[in-house]
Design an enzyme around this catalytic site. Structure first.
Site, PDB file in Angstrom:
ATOM      1  N   HIS A  67      43.476  45.125  19.719  1.00  0.00           N
ATOM      2  CA  HIS A  67      44.870  45.420  19.395  1.00  0.00           C
ATOM      3  C   HIS A  67      45.724  45.378  20.662  1.00  0.00           C
ATOM      4  O   HIS A  67      46.773  44.727  20.703  1.00  0.00           O
ATOM      5  CB  HIS A  67      44.960  46.789  18.717  1.00  0.00           C
ATOM      6  CG  HIS A  67      46.343  47.244  18.418  1.00  0.00           C
ATOM      7  ND1 HIS A  67      46.854  47.248  17.156  1.00  0.00           N
ATOM      8  CD2 HIS A  67      47.333  47.722  19.217  1.00  0.00           C
ATOM      9  CE1 HIS A  67      48.099  47.704  17.189  1.00  0.00           C
ATOM     10  NE2 HIS A  67      48.406  48.001  18.436  1.00  0.00           N
ATOM     11  N   GLU A  68      45.274  46.073  21.696  1.00  0.00           N
ATOM     12  CA  GLU A  68      46.044  46.126  22.947  1.00  0.00           C
ATOM     13  C   GLU A  68      46.081  44.764  23.638  1.00  0.00           C
ATOM     14  O   GLU A  68      47.090  44.397  24.241  1.00  0.00           O
ATOM     15  CB  GLU A  68      45.492  47.204  23.877  1.00  0.00           C
ATOM     16  CG  GLU A  68      45.510  48.621  23.308  1.00  0.00           C
ATOM     17  CD  GLU A  68      46.859  49.057  22.755  1.00  0.00           C
ATOM     18  OE1 GLU A  68      47.900  48.643  23.304  1.00  0.00           O
ATOM     19  OE2 GLU A  68      46.868  49.812  21.778  1.00  0.00           O
ATOM     20  N   HIS A  71      48.861  42.663  22.220  1.00  0.00           N
ATOM     21  CA  HIS A  71      50.133  42.957  22.890  1.00  0.00           C
ATOM     22  C   HIS A  71      50.186  42.248  24.241  1.00  0.00           C
ATOM     23  O   HIS A  71      51.182  41.618  24.584  1.00  0.00           O
ATOM     24  CB  HIS A  71      50.286  44.465  23.138  1.00  0.00           C
ATOM     25  CG  HIS A  71      50.528  45.286  21.926  1.00  0.00           C
ATOM     26  ND1 HIS A  71      51.619  45.122  21.107  1.00  0.00           N
ATOM     27  CD2 HIS A  71      49.818  46.321  21.394  1.00  0.00           C
ATOM     28  CE1 HIS A  71      51.571  46.005  20.125  1.00  0.00           C
ATOM     29  NE2 HIS A  71      50.490  46.748  20.280  1.00  0.00           N
TER      30      HIS A  71
END
Length: 157
Positions: A67-68, A71
């Site tokens: 997820h990170e 980003h």
């Protein structure tokens, strides 16, 4: 697991899942409770919740890392890196990251209320965490006077 091991793991996941290197810093943050991780747009660093690691283990942390990294890579490529962006949602689905981290178990709460207010006329009860001046307030039902009791003590009979 130490920060150095986390750094290497994130670098491996980045190359394997995204085909691009992660060249910034990664570290655990022991204060994160309500979020699984954070990506910093100015420094491009990533922080992962230590509590998530302790509670849920390797599989859940890998989803948070992905997820990170979504980003991270989208921001570096100047594409939509926010949760609301289509690019972010598409890439997250492709790599198998999680949209939301699992909730941490909460420690048992102490007694929620410390004070009980009771209307002298209609006997309506109100519960409060903080002490309040009952001379300034009246019952919401009948406008009667209120009497205050501490919940540790029983009202006089």
């Amino acid at each position: 697991m130490e920060d150095q091991e986390l750094q290497q793991w994130i670098e491996q996941i980045s190359l394997a899942s995204f085909g691009r290197p992660f060249v910034h810093k990664a570290r655990f943050n022991r204060r994160l409770r309500s979020t699984g991780g954070r990506y910093f747009t100015k420094s491009h660093d990533i922080e992962i919740s230590w509590m998530q690691w302790e509670t849920f283990g390797r599989d859940e942390i890998e989803k948070i890392i992905k997820h990170e990294l979504c980003h991270y890579h989208l921001h570096i490529l100047k594409r939509g890196y926010q949760h609301k962006d289509h690019d972010f949602k598409t890439l997250l689905a492709q790599v198998g990251g999680t949209r939301f981290c699992r909730s941490l178990p909460r420690p048992p709460q102490k007694q929620a209320f410390k004070y009980r207010l009771e209307c002298v006329n209609c006997k309506t009860e109100y519960f409060r965490k903080r002490k309040m001046d009952v001379r300034k307030y009246a019952c919401g039902n009948c406008k009667g006077k209120l009497k205050s009791y501490t919940l540790d003590l029983q009202p006089p009979s």
